[in-house]
Design a protein around this motif. Structure first.
Motif, mmCIF file in Angstrom:
data_model
loop_
_atom_site.group_PDB
_atom_site.id
_atom_site.type_symbol
_atom_site.label_atom_id
_atom_site.label_comp_id
_atom_site.label_asym_id
_atom_site.label_seq_id
_atom_site.Cartn_x
_atom_site.Cartn_y
_atom_site.Cartn_z
ATOM 1 N N UNK A 108 1.132 -0.870 -0.037
ATOM 2 C CA UNK A 108 0.057 -0.492 -0.069
ATOM 3 C C UNK A 108 0.920 0.951 -0.015
ATOM 4 N N UNK A 109 0.763 2.752 -1.012
ATOM 5 C CA UNK A 109 1.160 3.364 -1.121
ATOM 6 C C UNK A 109 -0.035 4.593 -0.702
ATOM 7 N N UNK A 110 -0.232 4.530 1.128
ATOM 8 C CA UNK A 110 -1.367 5.150 1.410
ATOM 9 C C UNK A 110 -2.077 4.607 2.540
ATOM 10 N N UNK A 111 -3.509 5.117 2.924
ATOM 11 C CA UNK A 111 -3.876 4.184 4.432
ATOM 12 C C UNK A 111 -4.763 3.303 3.773
ATOM 13 N N UNK A 112 -5.238 3.805 2.503
ATOM 14 C CA UNK A 112 -6.087 2.388 2.418
ATOM 15 C C UNK A 112 -5.583 1.029 1.975
ATOM 16 N N UNK A 113 -6.471 -0.293 1.910
ATOM 17 C CA UNK A 113 -6.117 -1.527 0.980
ATOM 18 C C UNK A 113 -7.051 -1.885 0.348
ATOM 19 N N UNK A 114 -7.116 -2.582 -0.295
ATOM 20 C CA UNK A 114 -8.039 -2.671 -1.927
ATOM 21 C C UNK A 114 -8.789 -4.497 -0.711
ATOM 22 N N UNK A 115 -9.406 -4.628 -1.467
ATOM 23 C CA UNK A 115 -10.968 -6.287 -0.794
ATOM 24 C C UNK A 115 -10.116 -6.482 -2.439
ATOM 25 N N UNK A 116 -10.969 -8.010 -1.027
ATOM 26 C CA UNK A 116 -11.061 -9.231 -1.797
ATOM 27 C C UNK A 116 -11.180 -8.817 -3.119
ATOM 28 N N UNK A 117 -11.903 -8.451 -3.957
ATOM 29 C CA UNK A 117 -13.328 -7.595 -4.703
ATOM 30 C C UNK A 117 -12.137 -7.254 -5.424
ATOM 31 N N UNK A 118 -11.698 -6.241 -4.987
ATOM 32 C CA UNK A 118 -10.327 -5.009 -5.795
ATOM 33 C C UNK A 118 -9.353 -6.187 -6.115
ATOM 34 N N UNK A 119 -8.907 -6.915 -5.330
ATOM 35 C CA UNK A 119 -7.509 -8.358 -5.702
ATOM 36 C C UNK A 119 -7.782 -8.540 -7.432
ATOM 37 N N UNK A 120 -9.166 -8.967 -6.925
ATOM 38 C CA UNK A 120 -9.238 -10.223 -8.355
ATOM 39 C C UNK A 120 -9.728 -8.737 -9.913
ATOM 40 N N UNK A 121 -10.119 -7.675 -9.154
ATOM 41 C CA UNK A 121 -9.758 -6.362 -10.441
ATOM 42 C C UNK A 121 -8.290 -6.622 -10.696
#
Length: 296
Positions: free
Chosen positions: A152-165
């Motif tokens: 991560x570059x920042x405070x927000x992390x991807x969700x599982x759905x985001x990781x599939x994208x």
């Protein structure tokens, strides 16, 4: 890695930045100056504006003016060159001003300009620059602090759905890169909805925003922008980059985040990128992929 100051002391020459459009050339010039060198900027006409370079030694030359570039190298004692920024306009045959050293290459130059992809044109340009008397080096060799870190570059992390994208975008960007067309792709709900072409990343993001507004892409699903080096890309030119404008475009397109290749993509204005992404609830991550074949 040898510092810029130590490198200049060892070679006795000066670093030139051949500057195209966009924010990257200024980031590179400021970072080089902060490391103790005084770069000379060759601003490409119709790509980089002369007024942008007040405060730096510079000249303005046409992209195909290798005679003028060679003359500048000699006058300024240039021995290293960094290529930086986008070039939207390919030179035409009438723009080419060769030197005696490059004259014999003109037939292959014209063939590349007509039928070669972006990487082929860049490799040709680097060969001609080196024939003019300077060594081409990569931005990552001069200002490695601009490279994206893994994770991560920042405070927000991807969700599982985001990781599939992200995975879908990586596969699409790899395939696109094999064709020497572009470096970016956007996936929404696991489906690739946009590929980067000659129009660039910002225009691709605008296109996805329009598709969502028109209902041709689901507005309920957010999606991810992925930017990677092309397979086999020469890392001395055209590294993928993002900046504050990329974050703004991703927000306007309703995306959840941005993924760039760790160690092989540039993050410009990192503090501004992080602040804007955190404020919008958008993740920015550096992703690693195995098996890349970039030419360092």
């Amino acid at each position: 890695m040898m510092s810029a100051t130590a490198s200049r002391a060892a070679t006795g020459g000066r670093l030139a930045i051949i500057a195209g459009g966009g924010a990257l050339p200024h980031h590179v010039a400021e970072a080089v100056r902060a490391r103790g060198e005084d770069p000379f900027v060759i601003a490409l006409s119709r790509e980089a504006e002369e007024s942008d370079w007040v405060g730096f030694d510079h000249s303005v030359l046409a992209i195909g003016d290798f005679s003028g570039i060679s003359r500048t190298f000699k006058e300024q004692r240039i021995d290293r060159v960094v290529l930086s920024g986008w070039v939207r306009r390919r030179p035409e045959w009438r723009d080419i001003r060769p030197t005696l050293k490059t004259l014999a290459r003109i037939p292959s130059v014209l063939k590349t300009l007509v039928s070669g992809g972006d990487d082929a044109v860049l490799r040709m340009a680097m060969q001609l620059i080196e024939a003019s008397g300077a060594h081409v080096i990569g931005v990552h060799e001069v200002v490695p602090n601009l490279l994206a870190d893994p994770g991560p570059i920042g405070a927000i992390a991807p969700s599982d759905d985001d990781r599939r994208d992200v995975e879908a975008g990586i596969a699409a960007a790899n395939a696109l890169g094999e064709l020497d067309v572009g470096q970016g792709a956007i996936a929404v709900g696991g489906r690739v909805v946009a590929l980067e072409g000659a129009e660039g990343t910002d225009a691709m993001l605008e296109r996805v925003a329009t598709l969502k507004t028109e209902g041709r892409v689901s507005a309920r699903r957010r999606g991810v922008l992925v930017k990677l080096c092309k397979p086999g890309q020469d890392l001395r030119a055209d590294l993928p980059s993002i900046g504050p404008s990329t974050v703004a475009g991703a927000v306007a397109a309703g995306l959840a985040g941005i993924a760039v290749e760790a160690g092989r993509a540039l993050v410009l204005g990192r503090a501004e990128v992080i602040e804007a992404a955190n404020r919008a609830g958008l993740f920015v991550i550096g992703v690693e992929r195995s098996g890349h074949r970039g030419k360092a």
